[in-house]
Design an enzyme around this catalytic site. Structure first.
Site, PDB file in Angstrom:
ATOM      1  N   SER A 181       0.888  -1.215  -0.074  1.00 60.91           N
ATOM      2  CA  SER A 181       0.121  -0.031   0.053  1.00 60.91           C
ATOM      3  C   SER A 181       0.800   1.334   0.016  1.00 60.91           C
ATOM      4  O   SER A 181       1.202   1.821   1.070  1.00 60.91           O
ATOM      5  CB  SER A 181      -0.989   0.023   1.146  1.00 60.91           C
ATOM      6  OG  SER A 181      -0.244   0.084   2.299  1.00 60.91           O
ATOM      7  N   HIS A 212      -3.380  -6.100   2.477  1.00 63.02           N
ATOM      8  CA  HIS A 212      -2.368  -7.304   2.893  1.00 63.02           C
ATOM      9  C   HIS A 212      -3.034  -8.635   3.278  1.00 63.02           C
ATOM     10  O   HIS A 212      -2.585  -9.358   3.673  1.00 63.02           O
ATOM     11  CB  HIS A 212      -2.049  -6.947   4.418  1.00 63.02           C
ATOM     12  CG  HIS A 212      -1.007  -5.568   4.041  1.00 63.02           C
ATOM     13  ND1 HIS A 212      -0.633  -4.658   5.158  1.00 63.02           N
ATOM     14  CD2 HIS A 212      -0.287  -5.030   3.137  1.00 63.02           C
ATOM     15  CE1 HIS A 212       0.328  -3.825   4.609  1.00 63.02           C
ATOM     16  NE2 HIS A 212       0.383  -4.064   3.215  1.00 63.02           N
TER      17      HIS A 212
HETATM   18  P1  PGA Z   1       3.039  -1.520   2.922  1.00 60.48           P
HETATM   19  O1  PGA Z   1       2.082  -1.086   4.188  1.00 60.48           O
HETATM   20  O2  PGA Z   1       4.478  -1.740   3.426  1.00 60.48           O
HETATM   21  O3  PGA Z   1       2.479  -2.341   2.213  1.00 60.48           O
HETATM   22  O4  PGA Z   1       3.214  -0.201   2.386  1.00 60.48           O
HETATM   23  C1  PGA Z   1       2.368  -0.645   5.516  1.00 60.48           C
HETATM   24  C2  PGA Z   1       1.675   0.585   6.101  1.00 60.48           C
HETATM   25  O5  PGA Z   1       0.997   0.836   5.515  1.00 60.48           O
HETATM   26  O6  PGA Z   1       2.277   1.060   6.983  1.00 60.48           O
END
Ligand code: PGA
Ligand code: ZN
Length: 423
Positions: free
Chosen positions: A43, A157
């Site tokens: 994300s 996720h």
């Molecule tokens: P990401 O998510 O590592 O998939 O970007 C972690 C977060 O949003 O804190």
């Protein structure tokens, strides 16, 4: 101490999601050898430093990193080889200049960050100190951070219907990092039993948290409070508090936040968060609103900023310039800190410095795609930022960071807790 780089070698390896990433080894004069594993997000913020992927559909569905590997072994090695660097800042500045783009897209942020992390370790080794100690003093006084355990996964996720991405346990009241890890693990085990007793799945998401078939965030929060209490802890700031990262950019469409079948306006969403804070004692809220919703963030901060740590992740991308902007607009009161989001360790420290000077918290973070590299534990300890997230207290790549905290605590008499760095 000066380091003179003699060898630099990257190889394509797998991350925790079975996607290719880089393992980088750097050797310097004096028998110094250092290694780093490069994390990757799912994300991601739109203004993040850009990962270089091969795009060759015949390998790893286009996700290969052979181009980034070649950049390390070729162009970056040629630029560093035989040169003496007096500081990591000097070496990182050369990497930034060599890349020449604002987002590290030419060499690839994944190539650059692996070299920068390995170099940080080489500098620490050249001084004969652990990595955390190398970071010590440049920002705040070193301390053991409060680990934030992501025990329920949703969003991008996990393949469940839960839009909110992360629900975390924050043992703010624990006497030490070691006891905080115990609390996280014990509540995690109880939560598993509660889920199974309700006929829900105890399957895991990308960060090792459970990914049950629940859509409403409030239902997850109820379960967490029950699990904390059933495990023998107090729910709240005196014991185990709750933190959330809805990663709301992922469910913000057409001016609305789409949660469990409802479409909420920005102000509805803020009302909903306020209720969650009141009912469940949520102490930290990351990416409560979308990265494009700056006006909404101003209202969210005015409403909850005195009571809740409001962390900007996708909206800030560990970028000192964006954070400076946010400070002047009173947007959020803390920043997530991810080394690969900006691309070098030195720029990451700059982002943390900007936060600290404005009284903004700094929340050091892993990525959803990880390796066994425990770099962030040392970064969080050395900078004294007070809190860190590395997913669930399960799965090797997540646990590596928590175990590193335990080992640092065992070897030192550093204090534990938020300290004054978190808001
Ligand atoms: P990401 O998510 O590592 O998939 O970007 C972690 C977060 O949003 O804190
Ligand atoms: Zn986030």
């Amino acid at each position: 101490m000066v380091i003179t780089v003699r060898e630099l070698h990257a190889v394509e390896v797998l991350d925790s999601r079975a996607r290719p990433t880089l393992a980088v080894t750097l050797a310097a004069d004096g028998g110094l050898r250092a290694r780093a594993g490069v994390p990757a997000g799912a994300s991601t913020g739109s203004r993040e430093a850009v990962e270089r992927r091969d795009g060759d559909p015949a390998r790893y569905a286009g996700q290969g990193v052979l181009g980034a590997v070649a950049a390390v072994n070729g162009e970056i090695f040629d630029a560093l080889a035989g040169r003496a660097f007096a500081s990591l800042a000097e070496l990182d500045a050369l990497l930034v200049e060599l890349d020449g783009t604002v987002d590290k897209s030419r060499l690839g942020a994944n190539a650059v960050v692996g070299v920068s992390m390995a170099a940080a370790r080489a500098f620490a080794a050249s001084r004969g100190v652990p990595l955390w100690s190398y970071f010590g003093g440049s920002l705040g006084t070193p301390r053991l951070p409060v680990p934030h355990f992501n025990v329920v996964n949703g969003g991008v996720h996990a393949p469940n219907e839960l839009e909110f991405q992360e629900f975390m346990l924050a043992p703010l009241g624990a006497p030490s990092a070691t006891e905080a890890v115990r609390a996280g693990a014990e509540v995690y085990a109880v939560l598993r039993k509660l889920l199974l007793a309700r006929g829900l799945s105890a399957g895991l998401g990308d960060e090792g948290g459970f990914a049950p078939e629940i859509a409403r965030p409030e239902e997850v929060l109820e379960l967490l409070v029950e699990a904390i209490t059933a495990a023998g802890y107090r729910a709240g700031r005196e014991g185990v508090a709750i933190a959330m990262d809805p990663a709301s950019s992922e469910f913000y469409r057409d001016g609305g936040y789409h949660v469990a079948g409802e479409s909420l306006s920005t102000d509805d969403m803020i009302d909903r968060y306020e209720e969650m804070v009141d009912r469940f004692g949520v102490w930290l809220l990351e990416d409560g609103l979308a990265e494009s919703d700056w006006e909404g963030w101003e209202r969210l901060t005015a409403r909850l900023g005195e009571r809740v740590e409001l962390v900007g992740d996708d909206i800030f991308c560990t970028n000192p310039a964006i954070i400076t902007d946010a400070i002047s607009r009173k947007v959020a009161n803390a920043s997530l800190i991810k080394v690969n989001q900006i691309g070098t360790v030195s720029e990451t420290l700059d982002a943390m410095r900007v936060c600290r000077q404005a009284g903004y918290g700094q929340f050091v973070s892993h990525r959803s795609g990880e390796t066994d590299d425990d770099f962030i534990a040392d970064l969080a300890v050395g900078t004294g930022c007070g809190h860190m997230k590395s997913g669930a207290p399960a799965r090797g790549e997540r646990v590596a960071k928590y175990n590193r905290l335990i080992e640092i605590e065992d070897a030192t008499d550093l204090p534990y807790g938020l300290g004054d760095a978190a808001s």
